[in-house]
Design an enzyme around this catalytic site. Sequence first.
Site, mmCIF file in Angstrom:
data_model
loop_
_atom_site.group_PDB
_atom_site.id
_atom_site.type_symbol
_atom_site.label_atom_id
_atom_site.label_comp_id
_atom_site.label_asym_id
_atom_site.label_seq_id
_atom_site.Cartn_x
_atom_site.Cartn_y
_atom_site.Cartn_z
ATOM 1 N N THR A 86 -8.727 -28.733 61.565
ATOM 2 C CA THR A 86 -8.878 -27.547 62.824
ATOM 3 C C THR A 86 -9.551 -26.338 62.249
ATOM 4 O OG1 THR A 86 -6.761 -26.323 62.173
ATOM 5 C CG2 THR A 86 -6.430 -28.325 63.856
ATOM 6 N N LEU A 121 -10.013 -23.457 66.537
ATOM 7 C CA LEU A 121 -9.194 -23.953 67.806
ATOM 8 C C LEU A 121 -8.254 -25.335 67.468
ATOM 9 C CD1 LEU A 121 -9.415 -22.769 70.433
ATOM 10 C CD2 LEU A 121 -11.080 -24.649 71.144
ATOM 11 N N HIS A 122 -7.172 -24.807 67.035
ATOM 12 C CA HIS A 122 -6.397 -25.870 66.257
ATOM 13 C C HIS A 122 -5.757 -26.937 67.354
ATOM 14 C CE1 HIS A 122 -5.979 -23.126 62.893
ATOM 15 N NE2 HIS A 122 -5.592 -22.165 63.701
ATOM 16 N N ASP A 123 -4.869 -26.598 68.381
ATOM 17 C CA ASP A 123 -4.413 -27.395 69.257
ATOM 18 C C ASP A 123 -5.050 -28.558 70.281
ATOM 19 O OD1 ASP A 123 -1.835 -26.610 67.874
ATOM 20 O OD2 ASP A 123 -1.489 -25.172 69.656
ATOM 21 N N CYS A 129 -7.417 -30.155 69.129
ATOM 22 C CA CYS A 129 -7.857 -31.328 68.489
ATOM 23 C C CYS A 129 -6.548 -32.559 68.929
ATOM 24 C CB CYS A 129 -7.636 -31.031 66.954
ATOM 25 S SG CYS A 129 -8.982 -29.984 66.237
#
Length: 313
Positions: free
Chosen positions: A195, A241-243, A245
């Site tokens: 991320t 932008l972690h989630d 992914c």
Amino acid sequence: MPRKIIIDTDPGQDDAVAILLALASPDEIEVLGLTAVAGNVPLALTQKNARMICELAGRRDIRIFAGCDRPLAGQLVTAEHVHGRTGLDGPTLPEPTMPLQEAHAVAFLIETLRAAPEGEVTLCPLGPLTNIATALREAPEIAPRIREIVLMGGAYFEVGNITPAAEFNIFVDPEAAAIVFGSGIPITVMPLDVTHKALVTAPRNAAFRTLGTPVGRAVAAMTDFFERYDREKYGSEGAPLHDPCVTAYLIRPELFRGRHVNVEIETEGRFTRGMTVADWWGVSGRAPNATFMGDLDADGFFGLLTDRLGRLT
Ligand code: BDR
Ligand code: CA
């Protein structure tokens, strides 16, 4: 056939974008429901934010359930310093009017998994793993019914973001994470190693805004807000932008690369509680239990995201 998923979430601007991406992709993803958990902000806000996001996407039909309001052990740790007081600071969104379901999120998870054919439903946790672990503890027979768990959490090369050793989602509830990683269910992990390569640079942020839609403007405002904290901290060219992914992986898995390795959760370390001990180099002799991602095609990821968000008006 679209893949049936339940998104377990603690919105969170990046959770919001992950949910919007799923809702914008009905050919690949069918969202059976959203289960809210305490994490970035307390449960009262995460369940409310989940409803705001569905309303933003024009999807008042999505069922939203509130789940656990604290980790299995210890105090809840939240992240207002990253996400703002509401968890969804940035855009101005109307108060939600769609209802919260009466059932507890854990009951919904258990009932849905019991009723669905074996191997049909994928779980997508985007926050602390409290709801998922509680469901597995209350109804262990659901484990083999789950097709896969694709989650955001952990880190190996990037080590930690909430402590020097631990990533936020795992740190908030390490006992829950240990249950999930010890469950034998196929697991795919999007750690910080991936991320932190999904950076919202200025041109990528502008591409969201240029969509010219309420969703495009709201996403640009969310990622702008997120940006401030992460840019200051990492000095990078944009915030990770972690989630999203997780949901992008369900649509275009070829954008990601990783290794099937052993991942253990540190629950006791004085300085390392919540660490994901990923045996990336295969030195432990322990059996692999998760596909731990390490790299992504960032341009492909943002291309997909912008294209799909543009389908929501
Ligand atoms: C994770 O923690 C939360 O702050 C984000 O929503 C993401 O799920 C990143 O460490
Ligand atoms: Ca999250």
